[in-house]
Design a protein around this motif. Sequence first.
Motif, PDB file in Angstrom:
ATOM      1  N   GLU A 121       4.327  12.205 -10.048  1.00 48.06           N
ATOM      2  CA  GLU A 121       3.400  13.191  -9.484  1.00 48.06           C
ATOM      3  C   GLU A 121       2.129  12.505  -8.974  1.00 48.06           C
ATOM      4  O   GLU A 121       1.671  12.768  -7.856  1.00 48.06           O
ATOM      5  CB  GLU A 121       3.055  14.211 -10.577  1.00 48.06           C
ATOM      6  CG  GLU A 121       2.004  15.229 -10.212  1.00 48.06           C
ATOM      7  CD  GLU A 121       1.631  16.076 -11.427  1.00 48.06           C
ATOM      8  OE1 GLU A 121       0.420  16.214 -11.681  1.00 48.06           O
ATOM      9  OE2 GLU A 121       2.539  16.574 -12.121  1.00 48.06           O
ATOM     10  N   LEU A 122       1.560  11.614  -9.785  1.00 48.74           N
ATOM     11  CA  LEU A 122       0.339  10.909  -9.390  1.00 48.74           C
ATOM     12  C   LEU A 122       0.579   9.994  -8.190  1.00 48.74           C
ATOM     13  O   LEU A 122      -0.262   9.900  -7.295  1.00 48.74           O
ATOM     14  CB  LEU A 122      -0.222  10.114 -10.568  1.00 48.74           C
ATOM     15  CG  LEU A 122      -0.732  10.943 -11.745  1.00 48.74           C
ATOM     16  CD1 LEU A 122      -1.025  10.052 -12.953  1.00 48.74           C
ATOM     17  CD2 LEU A 122      -1.968  11.745 -11.360  1.00 48.74           C
ATOM     18  N   LYS A 127      12.835   3.501  -7.210  1.00 50.98           N
ATOM     19  CA  LYS A 127      13.059   4.922  -6.896  1.00 50.98           C
ATOM     20  C   LYS A 127      12.115   5.315  -5.773  1.00 50.98           C
ATOM     21  O   LYS A 127      10.917   5.062  -5.842  1.00 50.98           O
ATOM     22  CB  LYS A 127      12.791   5.800  -8.115  1.00 50.98           C
ATOM     23  CG  LYS A 127      13.004   7.282  -7.847  1.00 50.98           C
ATOM     24  CD  LYS A 127      12.769   8.112  -9.089  1.00 50.98           C
ATOM     25  CE  LYS A 127      13.072   9.577  -8.846  1.00 50.98           C
ATOM     26  NZ  LYS A 127      12.879  10.379 -10.061  1.00 50.98           N
ATOM     27  N   ASP A 128      12.661   5.940  -4.744  1.00 46.10           N
ATOM     28  CA  ASP A 128      11.823   6.498  -3.697  1.00 46.10           C
ATOM     29  C   ASP A 128      11.297   7.839  -4.165  1.00 46.10           C
ATOM     30  O   ASP A 128      12.021   8.625  -4.784  1.00 46.10           O
ATOM     31  CB  ASP A 128      12.603   6.664  -2.383  1.00 46.10           C
ATOM     32  CG  ASP A 128      12.999   5.322  -1.788  1.00 46.10           C
ATOM     33  OD1 ASP A 128      12.273   4.330  -2.003  1.00 46.10           O
ATOM     34  OD2 ASP A 128      14.039   5.273  -1.106  1.00 46.10           O
ATOM     35  N   VAL A 129      10.033   8.085  -3.897  1.00 48.45           N
ATOM     36  CA  VAL A 129       9.427   9.359  -4.300  1.00 48.45           C
ATOM     37  C   VAL A 129       9.010  10.101  -3.061  1.00 48.45           C
ATOM     38  O   VAL A 129       8.613  11.097  -2.941  1.00 48.45           O
ATOM     39  CB  VAL A 129       8.242   9.175  -5.278  1.00 48.45           C
ATOM     40  CG1 VAL A 129       8.736   8.607  -6.597  1.00 48.45           C
ATOM     41  CG2 VAL A 129       7.163   8.326  -4.693  1.00 48.45           C
ATOM     42  N   ASN A 187       0.786  -1.242   0.000  1.00 48.36           N
ATOM     43  CA  ASN A 187       0.000   0.000   0.000  1.00 48.36           C
ATOM     44  C   ASN A 187       0.816   1.289   0.000  1.00 48.36           C
ATOM     45  O   ASN A 187       0.274   2.366   0.252  1.00 48.36           O
ATOM     46  CB  ASN A 187      -1.011   0.023   1.157  1.00 48.36           C
ATOM     47  CG  ASN A 187      -2.115  -0.979   0.952  1.00 48.36           C
ATOM     48  OD1 ASN A 187      -2.654  -1.124  -0.146  1.00 48.36           O
ATOM     49  ND2 ASN A 187      -2.448  -1.716   1.996  1.00 48.36           N
ATOM     50  N   VAL A 188       2.117   1.217  -0.285  1.00 50.60           N
ATOM     51  CA  VAL A 188       2.940   2.427  -0.410  1.00 50.60           C
ATOM     52  C   VAL A 188       3.868   2.368  -1.621  1.00 50.60           C
ATOM     53  O   VAL A 188       4.469   3.370  -1.990  1.00 50.60           O
ATOM     54  CB  VAL A 188       3.769   2.720   0.865  1.00 50.60           C
ATOM     55  CG1 VAL A 188       2.861   3.060   2.035  1.00 50.60           C
ATOM     56  CG2 VAL A 188       4.709   1.581   1.186  1.00 50.60           C
ATOM     57  N   THR A 189       3.993   1.197  -2.238  1.00 51.19           N
ATOM     58  CA  THR A 189       4.869   1.019  -3.395  1.00 51.19           C
ATOM     59  C   THR A 189       4.010   0.828  -4.636  1.00 51.19           C
ATOM     60  O   THR A 189       3.023   0.081  -4.610  1.00 51.19           O
ATOM     61  CB  THR A 189       5.779  -0.216  -3.210  1.00 51.19           C
ATOM     62  OG1 THR A 189       6.525  -0.050  -2.008  1.00 51.19           O
ATOM     63  CG2 THR A 189       6.734  -0.381  -4.387  1.00 51.19           C
ATOM     64  N   LYS A 202      -1.069  10.152  -4.329  1.00 53.13           N
ATOM     65  CA  LYS A 202      -1.710   8.997  -3.693  1.00 53.13           C
ATOM     66  C   LYS A 202      -0.947   8.555  -2.440  1.00 53.13           C
ATOM     67  O   LYS A 202      -1.204   7.487  -1.897  1.00 53.13           O
ATOM     68  CB  LYS A 202      -1.790   7.835  -4.685  1.00 53.13           C
ATOM     69  CG  LYS A 202      -2.671   8.118  -5.894  1.00 53.13           C
ATOM     70  CD  LYS A 202      -2.567   6.973  -6.902  1.00 53.13           C
ATOM     71  CE  LYS A 202      -3.403   7.219  -8.134  1.00 53.13           C
ATOM     72  NZ  LYS A 202      -4.828   7.063  -7.921  1.00 53.13           N
ATOM     73  N   CYS A 203       0.007   9.377  -1.989  1.00 52.34           N
ATOM     74  CA  CYS A 203       0.831   9.108  -0.809  1.00 52.34           C
ATOM     75  C   CYS A 203       1.721   7.882  -0.971  1.00 52.34           C
ATOM     76  O   CYS A 203       2.078   7.227   0.012  1.00 52.34           O
ATOM     77  CB  CYS A 203      -0.032   8.997   0.452  1.00 52.34           C
ATOM     78  SG  CYS A 203      -0.919  10.516   0.810  1.00 52.34           S
TER      79      CYS A 203
END
Length: 138
Positions: free
Chosen positions: A90-91, A136-138, A61-63, A95-96
Amino acid sequence: MIIKVFGELPKDALDLRITVFVDEQGFVDEVDEFDSVSTHLVMYENEKPIATCRFFLKEDNVTYMFGRLCVLKEYRGKSLGREMLKKVEELVREKCGKAIILHSQYHAKPFYERCGFTQQGEIDYEQNKPHAWIRKDV
């Protein structure tokens, strides 16, 4: 150029993927179970679809898994892939999401590295073509 976002696989995206991945590169299985749960992007120039990609949320739920990025041959080398990737980033942030991963064709890995991705693990094969997991971490 305009990028449109779709909640299901649009015909324009499928047509682009078949042109690039099946006709040009020789992949066979272009549609998969992730198309139905993905957000799809298509870039247009004067209503002509010229690039596409997709992304979907992983189980943590975060990747987000990114993929199927392709640009029509005559439009390559114009940073359109980078524009598509920036829009996805960006999207994902909206969406966190915390990270984007993908199973990149090995020949495309330098492009993703220039966009801030790093390889995770060893090279493997998908449909007999070398690939690498990158993140890649965003």
